[in-house]
Motif scaffolding. Structure first.
Motif, short mmCIF file in Angstrom:
data_model
loop_
_atom_site.label_atom_id
_atom_site.label_comp_id
_atom_site.label_asym_id
_atom_site.label_seq_id
_atom_site.Cartn_x
_atom_site.Cartn_y
_atom_site.Cartn_z
N GLY A 172 0.82 -1.20 0.00
CA GLY A 172 0.00 0.00 0.00
C GLY A 172 0.85 1.25 0.00
N LEU A 173 0.43 2.25 -0.76
CA LEU A 173 1.19 3.50 -0.85
C LEU A 173 0.74 4.53 0.17
N SER A 174 -0.30 4.25 0.91
CA SER A 174 -0.78 5.18 1.93
C SER A 174 -0.96 4.45 3.24
N THR A 175 -1.23 5.21 4.31
CA THR A 175 -1.45 4.64 5.63
C THR A 175 -2.76 5.21 6.17
N PRO A 176 -3.90 4.73 5.70
CA PRO A 176 -5.20 5.31 6.06
C PRO A 176 -5.69 4.84 7.43
N ILE A 177 -5.02 5.30 8.46
CA ILE A 177 -5.36 4.87 9.82
C ILE A 177 -6.78 5.28 10.20
N TYR A 178 -7.21 6.46 9.71
CA TYR A 178 -8.53 6.98 10.11
C TYR A 178 -9.66 5.99 9.78
N PRO A 179 -9.87 5.61 8.54
CA PRO A 179 -10.97 4.67 8.27
C PRO A 179 -10.70 3.26 8.79
N ALA A 180 -9.42 2.85 8.82
CA ALA A 180 -9.10 1.51 9.30
C ALA A 180 -9.43 1.36 10.79
N LEU A 181 -9.01 2.32 11.59
CA LEU A 181 -9.32 2.27 13.02
C LEU A 181 -10.81 2.42 13.25
N GLY A 182 -11.44 3.33 12.49
CA GLY A 182 -12.87 3.51 12.64
C GLY A 182 -13.64 2.23 12.37
N GLY A 183 -13.27 1.51 11.32
CA GLY A 183 -13.93 0.26 11.00
C GLY A 183 -13.73 -0.79 12.08
N ALA A 184 -12.50 -0.88 12.59
CA ALA A 184 -12.22 -1.85 13.65
C ALA A 184 -13.04 -1.55 14.90
N LEU A 185 -13.18 -0.26 15.22
CA LEU A 185 -13.97 0.12 16.39
C LEU A 185 -15.45 -0.17 16.18
N LEU A 186 -15.94 0.05 14.97
CA LEU A 186 -17.34 -0.30 14.68
C LEU A 186 -17.57 -1.80 14.91
N GLN A 187 -16.61 -2.62 14.48
CA GLN A 187 -16.72 -4.06 14.70
C GLN A 187 -16.66 -4.38 16.19
N GLY A 188 -15.76 -3.69 16.91
CA GLY A 188 -15.65 -3.92 18.34
C GLY A 188 -16.94 -3.57 19.07
#
Length: 378
Positions: A172-188
């Motif tokens: 991956g050429l980017s590090t999109p922490i914002y949506p990745a963390l948001g999605g993980a928290l939604l699952q949590g």
């Protein structure tokens, strides 16, 4: 920490496995999160004497005779202690900066972690970010919600996790922490909703700082550490909380990693240096998981069913092979002890912070719930 019963039954640290023994005598007395979201061996324990000294024991008060007394009036019943399970969602960076030794070492460390008997019973799920481009908007947190490897208990789920990371590679050429963390928290949060009485947490693993996926995501700057920290804070505000843990691999911005971890309800990020990434990453995973394990135990069935009164419950507790002693109930948790989660309608016995910390830092702990004797209260 390793939790055992008095019959040498090895348990993962404070997990939902049995800590039972055989004492049978008598005893003495929107589509995503945002910053505004609030939804957020073997001792039989018989004999007499042996109370805890006030200057160094678990109780921190006057000594108490904690050994079962055959001549006492109250009956002793041993009930299995079942700890609250932990559901851990690992969101792992696979951006191109992870290429080489970092990725290879991460594979080794993760493989060792999921096969560690200490964490048997922990339910782990895994996903990597960034995701492949598709028709779904890059900012959509829901696109990261479903794990690549679904939740499953260790060590049963270890094979699927190892297979997944072996099949991946940094690209991956980017590090999109914002949506990745948001999605993980939604699952949590969904796990917390669907599995009441269980604990859920998110573990973010990254080696960089936020980059992408767009200039704005729903009005928020996804590269702003404060915006990402706000997502973590929203998860921590949820009841029960879904906390965010962070492991920073070499290259991570320590300030940002700590900011996210603190906002997510944890003390600080766990940092891995370049000295021995594989071993340090394995140790970091173990440390974070140990911190995430709950110190809550289900109210025994006989108590919940009304056969035994709530004020006739005691906890025997010992560390590192020392004899068990009665751990007092401390409703205010102003020292070592335990309390009920809800004094009016208890569903769990909760170790107080001092005791929880001591148990997590110990090499081994023993816990047993005793029924039928008047509760020792401090």
């Amino acid at each position: 920490m390793r939790l055992e019963s008095l019959h040498r039954l090895s348990l993962a640290s404070l997990l939902g496995l049995a800590a039972a023994a055989g004492l049978h005598g008598a005893c003495s007395p929107d589509s995503g999160l945002d910053s505004g979201s609030s939804s957020s061996d073997s001792s039989e324990g018989a004999g007499s004497g042996g109370g805890v000294e006030p200057d160094g024991g678990l109780l921190g008060d006057a000594p108490i005779d904690v050994r079962p007394d055959p001549d006492a009036a109250c009956g002793l019943v041993t009930e299995e202690a079942i700890a609250v399970p932990l559901n851990l969602y690992i969101m792992m960076d696979k951006s191109s900066s992870m290429v080489g030794d970092k990725w290879d070492s991460a594979k080794v460390g993760l493989t060792a972690f999921v096969n560690n008997a200490r964490f048997a019973g922990v339910r782990v799920a895994l996903r990597f970010f960034p995701r492949d481009a598709d028709a779904v908007p890059a900012c959509d947190q829901n696109a990261y919600k479903s794990p690549l490897v679904p939740f499953g208990p260790l060590p049963d789920n270890a094979g699927a996790i190892v297979e997944a990371i072996e099949a991946e590679g940094p690209d991956g050429l980017s590090t999109p922490i914002y949506p990745a963390l948001g999605g993980a928290l939604l699952q949590g949060i969904e796990m917390a909703q669907n599995h009441p009485g269980e604990a859920s947490a998110v573990l973010l693993v990254t080696d960089g700082k936020p980059q992408g996926p767009a200039a704005l995501c729903g009005g928020a700057n996804p590269e702003d550490p404060a915006a990402i920290a706000a997502l973590a804070a929203a998860g921590a505000r949820y009841r029960p909380p879904v906390r965010t843990y962070v492991i920073g691999l070499p290259g991570v911005d320590q300030r940002i990693a700590n900011q996210i971890a603190v906002a997510g309800g944890t003390d600080a990020a766990v940092l891995v240096t370049a000295t021995n990434i594989a071993v340090e990453f394995q140790n970091a995973l173990a440390k974070v998981t140990g911190q995430a394990l709950p110190c809550d135990y289900e109210v025994p069935a006989q108590v919940a069913g009304g056969q035994v009164a709530f004020n006739d419950v005691n906890v025997l507790f010992g560390l590192d092979g020392a004899p068990q002693d009665i751990l007092p109930q401390r409703p205010a948790c102003d020292g070592p002890g335990w309390r009920y989660d809800d004094p009016d309608a208890p569903t769990a016995l909760v170790l107080c912070p001092d005791t929880c910390s001591a148990a997590r830092n110990a090499a081994a702990a023993k816990i047993q719930i005793l029924l039928g004797c008047e509760t020792v209260i401090r």
